[in-house]
Design an enzyme around this catalytic site. Sequence first.
Site, PDB file in Angstrom:
ATOM      1  N   GLU A  83       4.262  16.831  -2.978  1.00 50.67           N
ATOM      2  CA  GLU A  83       4.099  16.685  -1.665  1.00 50.67           C
ATOM      3  C   GLU A  83       3.401  15.754  -0.683  1.00 50.67           C
ATOM      4  O   GLU A  83       4.028  15.244   0.565  1.00 50.67           O
ATOM      5  CB  GLU A  83       3.741  18.247  -1.464  1.00 50.67           C
ATOM      6  CG  GLU A  83       4.541  19.153  -2.039  1.00 50.67           C
ATOM      7  CD  GLU A  83       4.218  19.231  -2.719  1.00 50.67           C
ATOM      8  OE1 GLU A  83       4.774  20.953  -3.456  1.00 50.67           O
ATOM      9  OE2 GLU A  83       3.159  18.727  -4.070  1.00 50.67           O
ATOM     10  N   ASP A 113       8.758 -24.114   4.408  1.00 52.95           N
ATOM     11  CA  ASP A 113       8.840 -25.444   4.841  1.00 52.95           C
ATOM     12  C   ASP A 113       7.561 -25.827   4.604  1.00 52.95           C
ATOM     13  O   ASP A 113       6.755 -25.659   4.506  1.00 52.95           O
ATOM     14  CB  ASP A 113       9.083 -25.225   6.720  1.00 52.95           C
ATOM     15  CG  ASP A 113      10.309 -26.585   6.761  1.00 52.95           C
ATOM     16  OD1 ASP A 113      10.404 -26.979   6.291  1.00 52.95           O
ATOM     17  OD2 ASP A 113      10.432 -26.414   8.009  1.00 52.95           O
ATOM     18  N   ASN A 138      -0.723  23.103  -6.659  1.00 54.91           N
ATOM     19  CA  ASN A 138       0.012  22.007  -5.696  1.00 54.91           C
ATOM     20  C   ASN A 138      -1.221  21.412  -4.703  1.00 54.91           C
ATOM     21  O   ASN A 138      -0.849  20.557  -4.381  1.00 54.91           O
ATOM     22  CB  ASN A 138       1.269  22.250  -5.715  1.00 54.91           C
ATOM     23  CG  ASN A 138       2.338  22.711  -6.557  1.00 54.91           C
ATOM     24  OD1 ASN A 138       2.139  21.832  -8.049  1.00 54.91           O
ATOM     25  ND2 ASN A 138       3.218  23.391  -6.531  1.00 54.91           N
TER      26      ASN A 138
END
Length: 927
Positions: free
Chosen positions: A323, A366, A722
């Site tokens: 999450e 370049d 969690n």
Amino acid sequence: MAETTAASGQDARTPAPGTAAALGDDRGPAAPPRPGTGAPTLLDVLRELDTGPRGLTEAQAEQRLARCGENSLPDRREPSWPRLFLRSLRDPFTAVLLCLGLVSAAVFAWGTAAVILLLVAVSCVLRATGEHRADRSTAELRELVATTATVLRRADDGAEPVPRELPVGELVPGDVVRLGPGDLVPADVRLLRAGGLTVHQSALTGESAPVGKTADPVPGVPDTAVLDHPQCCFQGSSVVSGSATAVVTATGGRTRFAAAHGRSAGRQDPSAFDRSVHGVSWILIRFMLLTPPLVLMANAALRGRGLETLPFAVAVAVGLTPEMLPVLVTTCLARGASLLARTHGVIVKRLPALHDAGAVDVLCVDKTGTLTQDRPTVDRALGPDGADDPEVLHWAAVNAWWTLQLADLPVPDALDEAVLQAADADAMTAYDGVAAVPFDPLRRLATAVVRTPGRLGVHTLVVKGDVRAVLERCALADDERARLRALASRLADDGLRVLAVATDERPARLRDHTPADARGLAFRGLITLRDALVSTAADALHVLTGQGVAVKVLTGDHPGTAARACRDLGIPVTADDVVDADAIDALDDAELADLARRRTVFARCTPDHKARITQALRGAGLTVGFLGDGVNDLPALRAADVGIAPRDAADVAREGADVVLAEKDLTAVAHAIEAGRHAGGNIATYLRIALSSNLGNVIAMLSAGLLLPFLPMLPVQVLAQNLCFDAAQLAFAHDRPHPSVLRRPTLLRPRDLLRFITAFGVLNAVADLATFGVLALALHGPGTGDDEAVFHSGWFTENLLTQALVMVLLRVGRLPRSRRRPGGGTPVTEGRGTPDTAGRGPGPVTRAAIGLAVIGLALPPSPLGPALGLTALPALYYALLTAVLALYAAGLVAARKGYERRCAAKGTGHPQQRSAPDPRDAAPHGT
């Protein structure tokens, strides 16, 4: 000033400009010139524009202004903060969480839904704020366009033209304008008359060397070299010297500058970050789509449970999802971008571009302004025999000094300035200047006439310029002239710019000197010049080599000039390493990709060549960064994974870039790459640890759910677990990766990530199930495992402790608190705290893991435990759990070492790093 036999390095060779179409939308785009004819003739231009050298009348100008509109660039509005917020919702990670939040709300799991939607909002706010701040930092002026212009207008057809100073916005096609030193070209124009005109086209080409312009036809100009056409000047360029009268051919959105401005807003192919994010997101989506149906079907078939398990199924799906991923990704990237802006002046306009910078393994640059400065420097002064002769430099300086003084030039030409800096100032001013004929693009030489003190009645002509032009005016035998041309050609092929110097003494005279006087000269010798190197370029290339980045040089310069600059920087470039752009046109995409991997320098590149090489490298599986600063670099900037431009680049190039540097310096690019790898390494570490741990928990939870007569964990306990784990893992945003992470490109590779999380997820699940079995037998005996509160509490504690172990043991390590950057520099301190490796104290991840373990041990017996369905555990449980965790830690370390050995044997490096072929194998010099 094109006084050289080597190419001057114009970086734009695209189809020649048309001249009409600017008179109204109904006329369509300008027609290209007829094949083989170059630009349209001046008469064609005036007829097509319905104008003449006397300019337009006021009435004609008003009509055309109403039809064509103002001469201004299209408005470019930066997106607002709310728009950026809504755009953040399209991120796949965020979309996955948003869907989960809506599903949770649909099954009335309000707590879950609130937490998930809060995380979505926080992530979007962080990303929108960071990108809005970057947009404001780069929303600076578009000062490349003039504000007023001198225009010839007539009151009516019979009136004489009168010069007027008008706002640039009122210019229309067909207007006749006057240009002088310091003026900005207000629109695309075709020259009517010009004298000694040179212009800077750096805003369009990225090359700062002035370009000579003339109204007279010049044979041999290729049809494709638009910006090289000497009769045309373009909006965004500025006059260096000379004066001109020109007719406006295109205004507003029809100028080349505006066309490039519009291309910069085109749709870009998905970057490395976008591709990785989509791959990982689909892995998560597949798991989440499979998990709830499996939970429901298994419980219905084996336990006779119905829809009452739906909240648990949703909780399991949420448990599989990291999450905090959007929040952590945005935090890592925002912290890195903020640090770059504060310490190095590097602005990251698009946060995912910082991750892409860390994944770069090929950097295309370049030559001019990056490896070499925008100015030449004198290399040697050679006499006719090829030996060193300081007298040649002396006469070249006399010519440069008096041409500058007598021709009323505002500033010296870049080549003249180099000559003046190398010569003795007192020696050149010992003469009295008499007259000067400035450099002209047709004659390709400049003449100064001086009087030597003490020699009355004698003037000395000093001529300097293109070798062929000077030799043609010298009294030489044909074989001697051929020998000197061959000598100059060899020097030019070696990457040097070459000037020829000749003198002659003539009787003093009063009448004016003309170009025809330069005849029968005595050849003095040659001046060779090379590009001055950027002082930091060599060290920066060394740093990039240490970072595993291959540097490819894409330039419009002559192949010898580009190769010489590389050799001067210590890059052992051979003739085989240099590819002329003409060879690219004959290759298909696969052949070009193979060639681009093996070669280092690509010379005489057009904008299309640069973009095609960039795309070919990406097609070969490499992550490509491109550093450019001109309008001609826009196609390549858009084609690269990361477009990089300096702050003083052309406005449209800066707007089209993803990263803006304080100045055009490879050292700043190295800093951006390091910051990107720092952020990318932390993101990859978080994903590996979070997903493997989550997958192991989900497998164990599903297995236990089928074996137990009750749910192995309540939905609220799953969510609490969690939330604790995710909060602890935010510490990865503040972690300092191991030096090995910073030495190689970091890229999220979905397949590698899937293999890792599968292997360690299964190991985690086996450890969980073994732990549960051992604890159930030891504490309750067979048949007594129906004590739900004890089982839930034991599992909750064990899960958090194993996740804390995973956080610590699956990390690579941390940098010392203070370290020196590769190649020197001051020590860099990143974050707070002392290093784990020095033993002075825990870092942020270790502290977070300790906090997670404390929560796992303290929450069940705390007053909050009963509210979550948890209870205190017996002391024997903790003793057995300690033994199990010790075995699990030993197994985890052994598995990690075995995995890293397999990765090393395959040559892929650490699992969080990309396994693409090493780009350094393609570069002979190892950069």
